[in-house]
Design a protein around this motif. Structure first.
Motif, PDB file in Angstrom:
ATOM      1  N   ILE A 222      -8.635   5.321   7.285  1.00 34.46           N
ATOM      2  CA  ILE A 222      -8.309   5.657   6.023  1.00 34.46           C
ATOM      3  C   ILE A 222      -7.630   6.861   5.708  1.00 34.46           C
ATOM      4  CG2 ILE A 222      -9.525   6.138   3.775  1.00 34.46           C
ATOM      5  CD1 ILE A 222     -11.578   4.082   4.486  1.00 34.46           C
ATOM      6  N   THR A 223      -8.022   7.925   6.572  1.00 39.66           N
ATOM      7  CA  THR A 223      -7.396   9.353   6.591  1.00 39.66           C
ATOM      8  C   THR A 223      -5.934   9.005   6.873  1.00 39.66           C
ATOM      9  OG1 THR A 223      -9.428  10.242   6.757  1.00 39.66           O
ATOM     10  CG2 THR A 223      -7.508  11.511   7.373  1.00 39.66           C
ATOM     11  N   ALA A 224      -5.791   8.722   8.066  1.00 37.39           N
ATOM     12  CA  ALA A 224      -4.325   8.540   8.568  1.00 37.39           C
ATOM     13  C   ALA A 224      -3.356   7.663   7.652  1.00 37.39           C
ATOM     14  CB  ALA A 224      -4.291   8.008   9.970  1.00 37.39           C
ATOM     15  N   VAL A 225      -3.780   6.524   7.191  1.00 34.18           N
ATOM     16  CA  VAL A 225      -3.075   5.760   6.515  1.00 34.18           C
ATOM     17  C   VAL A 225      -2.995   6.430   4.955  1.00 34.18           C
ATOM     18  CG1 VAL A 225      -2.827   3.590   5.252  1.00 34.18           C
ATOM     19  CG2 VAL A 225      -3.546   3.569   7.510  1.00 34.18           C
ATOM     20  N   TYR A 226      -3.823   6.904   4.567  1.00 40.31           N
ATOM     21  CA  TYR A 226      -3.697   7.554   3.316  1.00 40.31           C
ATOM     22  C   TYR A 226      -2.531   8.781   3.170  1.00 40.31           C
ATOM     23  CZ  TYR A 226      -4.279  10.901  -0.727  1.00 40.31           C
ATOM     24  OH  TYR A 226      -4.293  11.820  -1.698  1.00 40.31           O
ATOM     25  N   ARG A 227      -2.603   9.524   4.285  1.00 40.68           N
ATOM     26  CA  ARG A 227      -1.891  10.525   4.553  1.00 40.68           C
ATOM     27  C   ARG A 227      -0.363   9.904   4.685  1.00 40.68           C
ATOM     28  NH1 ARG A 227      -3.633  13.975   9.445  1.00 40.68           N
ATOM     29  NH2 ARG A 227      -1.687  15.353   8.691  1.00 40.68           N
ATOM     30  N   GLN A 228      -0.170   8.907   5.507  1.00 38.27           N
ATOM     31  CA  GLN A 228       1.281   8.320   5.569  1.00 38.27           C
ATOM     32  C   GLN A 228       1.826   7.798   4.236  1.00 38.27           C
ATOM     33  OE1 GLN A 228       1.249   5.347   8.447  1.00 38.27           O
ATOM     34  NE2 GLN A 228       3.560   5.126   8.690  1.00 38.27           N
ATOM     35  N   ALA A 229       0.797   6.995   3.545  1.00 37.16           N
ATOM     36  CA  ALA A 229       1.346   6.521   2.056  1.00 37.16           C
ATOM     37  C   ALA A 229       1.626   7.355   1.055  1.00 37.16           C
ATOM     38  CB  ALA A 229       0.014   5.524   1.740  1.00 37.16           C
ATOM     39  N   GLU A 230       0.866   8.775   1.096  1.00 38.54           N
ATOM     40  CA  GLU A 230       1.029   9.633   0.181  1.00 38.54           C
ATOM     41  C   GLU A 230       2.307  10.245   0.306  1.00 38.54           C
ATOM     42  OE1 GLU A 230      -1.369  13.290  -1.784  1.00 38.54           O
ATOM     43  OE2 GLU A 230      -1.405  13.088   0.467  1.00 38.54           O
ATOM     44  N   LYS A 231       2.797  10.566   1.591  1.00 40.41           N
ATOM     45  CA  LYS A 231       3.726  11.145   2.035  1.00 40.41           C
ATOM     46  C   LYS A 231       5.118  10.420   1.940  1.00 40.41           C
ATOM     47  CE  LYS A 231       5.852  14.957   3.882  1.00 40.41           C
ATOM     48  NZ  LYS A 231       6.076  16.319   3.015  1.00 40.41           N
ATOM     49  N   LEU A 232       5.020   9.172   2.317  1.00 46.10           N
ATOM     50  CA  LEU A 232       6.227   8.399   2.308  1.00 46.10           C
ATOM     51  C   LEU A 232       6.235   7.604   1.025  1.00 46.10           C
ATOM     52  CD1 LEU A 232       6.257   7.491   6.163  1.00 46.10           C
ATOM     53  CD2 LEU A 232       7.257   9.563   5.143  1.00 46.10           C
ATOM     54  N   GLY A 233       5.339   7.462   0.425  1.00 47.94           N
ATOM     55  CA  GLY A 233       5.316   6.630  -0.905  1.00 47.94           C
ATOM     56  C   GLY A 233       5.504   5.139  -0.553  1.00 47.94           C
ATOM     57  N   LEU A 234       4.611   4.766   0.346  1.00 48.66           N
ATOM     58  CA  LEU A 234       4.402   3.554   0.773  1.00 48.66           C
ATOM     59  C   LEU A 234       4.091   2.436  -0.206  1.00 48.66           C
ATOM     60  CD1 LEU A 234       2.841   3.642   4.369  1.00 48.66           C
ATOM     61  CD2 LEU A 234       5.262   3.836   3.789  1.00 48.66           C
ATOM     62  N   SER A 235       4.755   1.221  -0.253  1.00 45.71           N
ATOM     63  CA  SER A 235       4.272   0.211  -1.031  1.00 45.71           C
ATOM     64  C   SER A 235       2.855  -0.529  -0.577  1.00 45.71           C
ATOM     65  CB  SER A 235       5.186  -1.076  -1.089  1.00 45.71           C
ATOM     66  OG  SER A 235       5.441  -1.631   0.229  1.00 45.71           O
ATOM     67  N   GLU A 236       2.317  -1.341  -1.427  1.00 44.89           N
ATOM     68  CA  GLU A 236       1.053  -1.845  -0.834  1.00 44.89           C
ATOM     69  C   GLU A 236       1.144  -2.639   0.222  1.00 44.89           C
ATOM     70  OE1 GLU A 236      -1.988  -5.395  -2.575  1.00 44.89           O
ATOM     71  OE2 GLU A 236      -1.605  -3.504  -4.047  1.00 44.89           O
ATOM     72  N   GLU A 237       2.552  -3.525   0.408  1.00 44.25           N
ATOM     73  CA  GLU A 237       2.574  -4.273   1.681  1.00 44.25           C
ATOM     74  C   GLU A 237       2.901  -3.446   2.979  1.00 44.25           C
ATOM     75  OE1 GLU A 237       5.938  -7.460   3.162  1.00 44.25           O
ATOM     76  OE2 GLU A 237       5.827  -6.918   1.215  1.00 44.25           O
ATOM     77  N   GLU A 238       3.544  -2.309   2.599  1.00 41.30           N
ATOM     78  CA  GLU A 238       3.711  -1.176   3.881  1.00 41.30           C
ATOM     79  C   GLU A 238       2.307  -0.713   4.282  1.00 41.30           C
ATOM     80  OE1 GLU A 238       8.337   0.263   3.130  1.00 41.30           O
ATOM     81  OE2 GLU A 238       6.831   1.001   1.629  1.00 41.30           O
ATOM     82  N   ILE A 239       1.489  -0.390   3.461  1.00 41.09           N
ATOM     83  CA  ILE A 239       0.031   0.250   3.597  1.00 41.09           C
ATOM     84  C   ILE A 239      -0.455  -0.893   4.557  1.00 41.09           C
ATOM     85  CG2 ILE A 239      -2.191   0.944   2.508  1.00 41.09           C
ATOM     86  CD1 ILE A 239      -0.419   2.144   0.100  1.00 41.09           C
ATOM     87  N   SER A 240      -0.674  -2.099   3.927  1.00 34.67           N
ATOM     88  CA  SER A 240      -1.273  -3.136   4.729  1.00 34.67           C
ATOM     89  C   SER A 240      -0.678  -3.209   6.165  1.00 34.67           C
ATOM     90  CB  SER A 240      -1.144  -4.405   4.015  1.00 34.67           C
ATOM     91  OG  SER A 240      -1.870  -4.426   2.680  1.00 34.67           O
TER      92      SER A 240
END
Length: 274
Positions: A244-262
């Motif tokens: 959760i921590t690693a993906v959250y940080r990546q999603a927040e920094k890079l503005g990932l879509s839901e598909e990219e987060i998955s």
């Protein structure tokens, strides 16, 4: 604090046996018996132990200080310059454990030393801790195509603290088959993966000195739980927190879509499975 040289040396060995360990370093059977019998070895043997294990000899001999050597660099500019020079001079493998206000890097390189007219291979380990910066991130980005650079974003907070404070040595970090560093690191494949996160790490779990994006965090948690159910891969609480921590940080920094987060979550699950 452990009271004797032998007790401290056995802590360095961990799960390794005394005689095979000593033989692998080029020590004679008599020297090994003498060392673990309580006799302090001479400078040559001590220097070999220091190099191979990255151990702090002051701690090994007296119990004072941290067990393992860490290079603490006070200036962000100096840390970036130091890493830049190291990567220009040698073919270091770099593990980026944290690239925030407190940067934590572990560098490794194959090495050799000569003892009694024979050469022995070992792993050179250097731990660097200091202020992170965009400049440091730029140095690493510029080197990723020519150097092996790994992101250890899924390290538990307590493991990160142990590395930064000199409580984990070469064996635990780079040699042991259950190494936290190697098992929770992924190689950088595009320079954009290397990002400076100007957040203050508080030392436990996902705690930061600035507010998190609540909606994004809830979305990541929901998708992680969904992936866990679909893959039938039961994670421990610690593993789930790291994902959760690693993906959250990546999603927040890079503005990932839901598909990219998955997709990022699935990749994290694959890393844990391997």
């Amino acid at each position: 604090m452990t009271n004797s040289f032998v007790e401290r040396l056995n802590l360095v060995l961990g799960d390794r046996k005394q005689t095979p360990w000593g033989k692998s370093l080029g020590f004679t059977g008599g020297s090994i018996s003498s060392i673990f019998g309580g006799r302090i070895p001479g400078p040559e043997i001590l220097n070999i132990i220091r190099r191979v294990e990255n151990v702090n000899l002051n701690w090994l001999l007296s119990g004072s200080g941290s067990p393992y050597s860490v290079d603490y660099i006070q200036s962000a500019e100096r840390l970036a310059d130091t890493v830049d020079q190291l990567l220009m001079d040698e073919d270091w493998k770099v593990y980026v454990c944290n690239l925030g206000p407190r940067a934590v890097l572990v560098l490794s390189l194959p090495g050799q030393y000569e003892s009694k007219d024979k050469w022995y291979d070992y792993t050179i380990c250097q731990v660097l801790v200091g202020p992170g910066s965009e400049e440091l991130a730029s140095v690493l980005k510029a080197s990723f195509s020519e150097r092996e650079i790994y992101l250890a974003e899924m390290l538990a907070g307590d493991v990160l603290d142990q590395i930064a404070e000199g409580h984990l040595g070469t064996y635990s970090l780079l040699v042991h088959e259950d190494s936290h560093l190697i098992n929770f690191s992924s190689r950088v494949v595009v320079s954009e993966q290397i990002q400076y996160f100007p957040r203050v790490y508080m030392g436990e779990g996902t705690s930061y000195a600035v507010p998190i994006a609540t909606d994004l965090m809830r979305s990541v948690v929901k998708l992680v739980e969904q992936c866990e159910e679909e893959s039938k891969q039961n994670l421990s609480a610690d593993q789930k927190a790291r994902v959760i921590t690693a993906v959250y940080r990546q999603a927040e920094k890079l503005g990932l879509s839901e598909e990219e987060i998955s997709s990022a979550i699935e990749t994290s699950f694959d890393v844990l499975k391997d």
